[in-house]
Design a protein around this motif. Structure first.
Motif, PDB file in Angstrom:
ATOM      1  N   ARG A 263       0.831  -1.273   0.017  1.00 29.06           N
ATOM      2  CA  ARG A 263      -0.057   0.058  -0.050  1.00 29.06           C
ATOM      3  C   ARG A 263       0.880   1.197  -0.023  1.00 29.06           C
ATOM      4  O   ARG A 263       0.795   2.084   0.602  1.00 29.06           O
ATOM      5  CB  ARG A 263      -0.864   0.093   1.064  1.00 29.06           C
ATOM      6  CG  ARG A 263      -1.791  -1.028   1.001  1.00 29.06           C
ATOM      7  CD  ARG A 263      -2.975  -0.702   2.140  1.00 29.06           C
ATOM      8  NE  ARG A 263      -3.755   0.437   2.193  1.00 29.06           N
ATOM      9  CZ  ARG A 263      -5.001   0.539   2.207  1.00 29.06           C
ATOM     10  NH1 ARG A 263      -5.703  -0.616   2.424  1.00 29.06           N
ATOM     11  NH2 ARG A 263      -5.556   1.574   2.002  1.00 29.06           N
TER      12      ARG A 263
ATOM     13  N   ARG B  23      -0.620  10.119  15.810  1.00 27.12           N
ATOM     14  CA  ARG B  23      -0.491   8.991  15.136  1.00 27.12           C
ATOM     15  C   ARG B  23       0.884   8.772  14.265  1.00 27.12           C
ATOM     16  O   ARG B  23       1.003   7.783  13.499  1.00 27.12           O
ATOM     17  CB  ARG B  23      -1.426   8.669  14.268  1.00 27.12           C
ATOM     18  CG  ARG B  23      -2.903   8.509  14.920  1.00 27.12           C
ATOM     19  CD  ARG B  23      -4.187   8.296  14.256  1.00 27.12           C
ATOM     20  NE  ARG B  23      -5.283   8.387  14.759  1.00 27.12           N
ATOM     21  CZ  ARG B  23      -6.018   7.136  15.064  1.00 27.12           C
ATOM     22  NH1 ARG B  23      -5.971   6.372  14.324  1.00 27.12           N
ATOM     23  NH2 ARG B  23      -7.104   7.643  15.943  1.00 27.12           N
TER      24      ARG B  23
ATOM     25  N   THR C 270     -10.367  12.619  -2.450  1.00 22.89           N
ATOM     26  CA  THR C 270     -10.055  11.634  -1.319  1.00 22.89           C
ATOM     27  C   THR C 270      -9.271  12.483  -0.397  1.00 22.89           C
ATOM     28  O   THR C 270      -8.421  13.404  -0.790  1.00 22.89           O
ATOM     29  CB  THR C 270      -9.410  10.540  -1.930  1.00 22.89           C
ATOM     30  OG1 THR C 270      -8.150  10.803  -2.584  1.00 22.89           O
ATOM     31  CG2 THR C 270     -10.148   9.776  -2.872  1.00 22.89           C
TER      32      THR C 270
ATOM     33  N   ARG D 111      -6.204  11.089   2.128  1.00 24.26           N
ATOM     34  CA  ARG D 111      -5.411   9.838   2.552  1.00 24.26           C
ATOM     35  C   ARG D 111      -4.589   9.949   3.900  1.00 24.26           C
ATOM     36  O   ARG D 111      -3.943  10.895   3.854  1.00 24.26           O
ATOM     37  CB  ARG D 111      -4.499   9.731   1.323  1.00 24.26           C
ATOM     38  CG  ARG D 111      -5.282   9.306   0.119  1.00 24.26           C
ATOM     39  CD  ARG D 111      -4.262   9.415  -1.204  1.00 24.26           C
ATOM     40  NE  ARG D 111      -5.195   9.416  -2.517  1.00 24.26           N
ATOM     41  CZ  ARG D 111      -5.080   8.751  -3.269  1.00 24.26           C
ATOM     42  NH1 ARG D 111      -4.255   7.723  -3.708  1.00 24.26           N
ATOM     43  NH2 ARG D 111      -5.976   8.935  -4.442  1.00 24.26           N
ATOM     44  N   MET D 112      -4.531   8.953   4.398  1.00 18.62           N
ATOM     45  CA  MET D 112      -3.601   8.779   5.767  1.00 18.62           C
ATOM     46  C   MET D 112      -2.192   8.271   5.351  1.00 18.62           C
ATOM     47  O   MET D 112      -2.385   7.100   4.955  1.00 18.62           O
ATOM     48  CB  MET D 112      -4.477   8.311   6.919  1.00 18.62           C
ATOM     49  CG  MET D 112      -3.384   8.434   8.109  1.00 18.62           C
ATOM     50  SD  MET D 112      -4.325   7.481   9.749  1.00 18.62           S
ATOM     51  CE  MET D 112      -5.956   8.408   9.616  1.00 18.62           C
TER      52      MET D 112
ATOM     53  N   ASP E  80       1.303   6.763   6.673  1.00 22.13           N
ATOM     54  CA  ASP E  80       2.434   6.713   7.496  1.00 22.13           C
ATOM     55  C   ASP E  80       3.745   7.184   7.461  1.00 22.13           C
ATOM     56  O   ASP E  80       4.228   7.706   6.350  1.00 22.13           O
ATOM     57  CB  ASP E  80       2.365   5.435   8.101  1.00 22.13           C
ATOM     58  CG  ASP E  80       3.075   4.354   7.291  1.00 22.13           C
ATOM     59  OD1 ASP E  80       3.695   4.625   6.240  1.00 22.13           O
ATOM     60  OD2 ASP E  80       2.854   3.064   7.629  1.00 22.13           O
TER      61      ASP E  80
ATOM     62  N   GLU F 174       0.150   3.986   2.453  1.00 23.27           N
ATOM     63  CA  GLU F 174      -1.282   4.729   2.713  1.00 23.27           C
ATOM     64  C   GLU F 174      -1.896   3.794   3.768  1.00 23.27           C
ATOM     65  O   GLU F 174      -2.051   2.509   3.500  1.00 23.27           O
ATOM     66  CB  GLU F 174      -1.874   4.479   1.254  1.00 23.27           C
ATOM     67  CG  GLU F 174      -3.356   5.055   1.381  1.00 23.27           C
ATOM     68  CD  GLU F 174      -3.873   5.184  -0.008  1.00 23.27           C
ATOM     69  OE1 GLU F 174      -4.486   4.074  -0.562  1.00 23.27           O
ATOM     70  OE2 GLU F 174      -3.465   6.126  -0.767  1.00 23.27           O
ATOM     71  N   MET F 175      -2.182   4.347   4.798  1.00 21.81           N
ATOM     72  CA  MET F 175      -3.046   3.606   5.932  1.00 21.81           C
ATOM     73  C   MET F 175      -4.430   3.634   5.816  1.00 21.81           C
ATOM     74  O   MET F 175      -5.206   2.700   6.271  1.00 21.81           O
ATOM     75  CB  MET F 175      -2.567   4.266   7.207  1.00 21.81           C
ATOM     76  CG  MET F 175      -1.253   4.159   7.802  1.00 21.81           C
ATOM     77  SD  MET F 175      -0.837   5.500   8.874  1.00 21.81           S
ATOM     78  CE  MET F 175      -1.884   4.992  10.157  1.00 21.81           C
ATOM     79  N   ALA F 176      -5.282   4.389   5.099  1.00 21.58           N
ATOM     80  CA  ALA F 176      -6.456   4.928   4.756  1.00 21.58           C
ATOM     81  C   ALA F 176      -6.664   5.969   3.615  1.00 21.58           C
ATOM     82  O   ALA F 176      -5.872   6.703   3.281  1.00 21.58           O
ATOM     83  CB  ALA F 176      -7.095   5.419   6.260  1.00 21.58           C
ATOM     84  N   LYS F 177      -7.820   5.579   2.941  1.00 17.72           N
ATOM     85  CA  LYS F 177      -7.993   6.334   1.838  1.00 17.72           C
ATOM     86  C   LYS F 177      -9.595   6.606   1.643  1.00 17.72           C
ATOM     87  O   LYS F 177     -10.633   5.659   1.783  1.00 17.72           O
ATOM     88  CB  LYS F 177      -7.893   5.608   0.401  1.00 17.72           C
ATOM     89  CG  LYS F 177      -8.255   6.679  -0.798  1.00 17.72           C
ATOM     90  CD  LYS F 177      -7.907   5.766  -1.912  1.00 17.72           C
ATOM     91  CE  LYS F 177      -8.163   6.298  -3.351  1.00 17.72           C
ATOM     92  NZ  LYS F 177      -7.948   5.446  -4.335  1.00 17.72           N
ATOM     93  N   ILE F 178      -9.941   7.856   2.158  1.00 15.77           N
ATOM     94  CA  ILE F 178     -11.641   8.034   2.141  1.00 15.77           C
ATOM     95  C   ILE F 178     -12.129   8.911   1.213  1.00 15.77           C
ATOM     96  O   ILE F 178     -11.452  10.156   0.766  1.00 15.77           O
ATOM     97  CB  ILE F 178     -11.907   8.925   3.464  1.00 15.77           C
ATOM     98  CG1 ILE F 178     -11.244   7.902   4.714  1.00 15.77           C
ATOM     99  CG2 ILE F 178     -13.266   9.376   3.914  1.00 15.77           C
ATOM    100  CD1 ILE F 178     -11.192   8.747   6.083  1.00 15.77           C
TER     101      ILE F 178
END
Length: 76
Positions: A2, A19, A30, A32-33, A35, A40-44
């Motif tokens: 990812r 975090r 989108t 994106r979080m 690290d 990519e830890m999250a995609k909203i």
């Protein structure tokens, strides 16, 4: 894997210190979080159009964004 690799432009960035992460608002609507290893830890999916601004709470549990909607106006 990812890892972050995209042709989407980042329009705004913020940090989630609690975090150890970066939050990126993108031109495709989108958020994106990411690290510290650039994974990519999250995609909203946040908006129909590009993300204009974002804010995070000090403890990293809340995220607010504004961006373009289908009519071109900004929405929260």
């Amino acid at each position: 894997d990812r890892s972050v690799a995209s042709s989407t432009a980042v329009t705004i960035m913020g940090t989630l210190h609690a975090r150890s992460a970066i939050v990126a608002g993108c031109s495709d609507g989108t958020v994106r979080m990411i690290d510290s290893r650039m994974r990519e830890m999250a995609k909203i999916r946040s908006h129909a159009g590009g993300v204009v601004s974002l804010a995070t709470s000090p403890d990293g549990t809340l995220l607010a964004t504004t961006g373009y909607g289908p009519r071109g106006a900004t929405a929260l």
